[in-house]
Design an enzyme around this catalytic site. Structure first.
Site, PDB file in Angstrom:
ATOM      1  N   TYR A 175      -2.304   3.474  -2.903  1.00 27.12           N
ATOM      2  CA  TYR A 175      -0.944   3.310  -3.431  1.00 27.12           C
ATOM      3  C   TYR A 175      -0.846   3.906  -4.832  1.00 27.12           C
ATOM      4  O   TYR A 175       0.112   4.620  -5.158  1.00 27.12           O
ATOM      5  CB  TYR A 175      -0.590   1.820  -3.447  1.00 27.12           C
ATOM      6  N   LYS A 198       1.501   7.025  -6.328  1.00 25.26           N
ATOM      7  CA  LYS A 198       2.414   6.889  -7.471  1.00 25.26           C
ATOM      8  C   LYS A 198       2.078   7.890  -8.582  1.00 25.26           C
ATOM      9  O   LYS A 198       2.971   8.441  -9.228  1.00 25.26           O
ATOM     10  CB  LYS A 198       2.373   5.452  -8.006  1.00 25.26           C
ATOM     11  N   HIS A 247       3.571 -10.372  -3.351  1.00 20.98           N
ATOM     12  CA  HIS A 247       2.867 -10.363  -4.627  1.00 20.98           C
ATOM     13  C   HIS A 247       2.617 -11.799  -5.093  1.00 20.98           C
ATOM     14  O   HIS A 247       3.113 -12.750  -4.507  1.00 20.98           O
ATOM     15  CB  HIS A 247       3.660  -9.560  -5.652  1.00 20.98           C
ATOM     16  N   SER A 288       4.326   2.212 -10.714  1.00 21.68           N
ATOM     17  CA  SER A 288       3.759   0.868 -10.749  1.00 21.68           C
ATOM     18  C   SER A 288       2.639   0.833 -11.780  1.00 21.68           C
ATOM     19  O   SER A 288       1.980   1.852 -12.019  1.00 21.68           O
ATOM     20  CB  SER A 288       3.208   0.508  -9.369  1.00 21.68           C
ATOM     21  N   SER A 289       2.404  -0.340 -12.343  1.00 25.33           N
ATOM     22  CA  SER A 289       1.352  -0.459 -13.357  1.00 25.33           C
ATOM     23  C   SER A 289      -0.040  -0.250 -12.770  1.00 25.33           C
ATOM     24  O   SER A 289      -1.004  -0.056 -13.523  1.00 25.33           O
ATOM     25  CB  SER A 289       1.430  -1.829 -14.033  1.00 25.33           C
ATOM     26  N   CYS A 290      -0.179  -0.254 -11.441  1.00 28.46           N
ATOM     27  CA  CYS A 290      -1.502  -0.060 -10.827  1.00 28.46           C
ATOM     28  C   CYS A 290      -1.996   1.375 -10.956  1.00 28.46           C
ATOM     29  O   CYS A 290      -3.119   1.682 -10.566  1.00 28.46           O
ATOM     30  CB  CYS A 290      -1.488  -0.488  -9.367  1.00 28.46           C
TER      31      CYS A 290
END
Length: 308
Positions: free
Chosen positions: A137, A141, A180, A108-110
């Site tokens: 989270y 990842k 989201h 994920s981009s987070c």
């Protein structure tokens, strides 16, 4: 991948996994294995061990994860770090033990630092502090990426990692408690239109910028990279363009046909100010997105409006 190879798509019921299956089937891949979470709990090491030993997949798309928006990430911090790490560790380790030819891990981009320079390049990973609300989270990842690289370095496994930007598309989650931003906006505007509400409340200031990729485009990129990318590290998957939350809300308002006004609740968190992916690495491999945002939202809304 050969047409008869056995392909395991973990998380096939979700937006990403179901899109990957549609993409595989489009090219005639039919030897696809799936398990619902009720049939196979990926957090359970023994269950995953038995599954891999019995099925022996050739390729694995690891799209299974516990996911949610700002509220869910911040409220269920222990669940998000524990469940995601258990899923990743079990699947990646047993893919190695059972000699899977190639595994793709979807992150994920987070994972990128909260205040990383924009657009986000792959080598910005671990160069700063994470955004606080979804740190558990993100750490899970990041662990998945590093695990793929470690198994590649120590055992020669062809395990690759891709980082999608914000996604939307079929099988999205429209529950306002843990969805989201884009599906939440679609749901809010649709409800407001049905109820003839005077306004729709938007969280935050409306100034943060976000990038959105259709799940079918993501699946196409994953399909492409599974056959053309074999390196350590990660590849961003995105469109390379972003939009403010305010402009996104105005676009959804137009598509849904809501006539009221927007009200911004500035007591609610904005999250990361900007999260734009640098997709030059992806483009250098010869892939680019095809579905523009307005066209994509129109298609999604037409599909779900009767069920909201």
């Amino acid at each position: 991948m050969n047409i008869n190879d056995k392909i395991y798509v973990a998380g096939h019921k979700g937006m990403v996994g179901s899109a990957i299956i549609r993409r595989l089937q489009r090219d005639g891949f039919a030897n696809i294995i799936t398990r619902t979470s009720a049939e196979l709990d990926l957090r359970n090491q023994q269950a995953v061990a038995d599954f891999f030993a019995n099925e022996k997949p050739d390729y694995v798309f690891l799209a299974a994860a516990k996911v949610g928006g700002i509220v869910a990430n911040n409220t269920y911090r222990a669940d998000f770090i524990y469940e995601n790490m258990m899923i990743e560790f079990n699947v990646i380790h047993h893919a190695y033990l059972n000699k899977v030819k190639k595994l793709m891990f979807l992150g994920s981009s987070c994972i990128y630092p909260k205040l990383a320079p924009q657009p986000l390049k792959e080598d910005y990973l671990l160069t700063g502090l994470l955004e606080e609300t979804n740190e558990p989270y993100a750490i899970a990842k990041i662990a998945g990426i590093k695990m793929c690289d470690a198994y590649r370095a120590q055992y020669g496994c062809n395990f690759i990692s891709v980082m999608p930007t914000n996604l939307y598309g079929p099988n999205d989650n429209y529950d306002l408690k843990n969805s989201h931003v884009l599906p939440a906006l679609i749901r809010k505007f649709h409800t407001a239109k049905k109820e003839n509400a005077a306004s729709v409340e938007i969280w935050g200031t409306g100034s943060p910028m976000r990038e959105f990729l259709h799940a079918d485009d993501l699946a196409d990129a994953c399909f492409y990279l599974m056959q053309n990318y074999n390196e350590a590290g990660l590849v961003n998957i995105g469109v390379g363009e972003d939009i403010t939350i305010k402009d996104l809300a105005l676009l959804v308002k137009k598509i849904v046909g809501f006539g009221g006004e927007l009200k911004f609740d500035t007591s609610k968190p904005d999250g990361t100010p900007r999260k734009l992916m640098d997709v030059s690495k992806l483009h250098s491999f010869g892939w680019k997105h095809k579905i523009n945002l307005e066209e994509g939202i129109n298609g999604v809304y037409a599909e779900v409006k009767e069920t909201l």
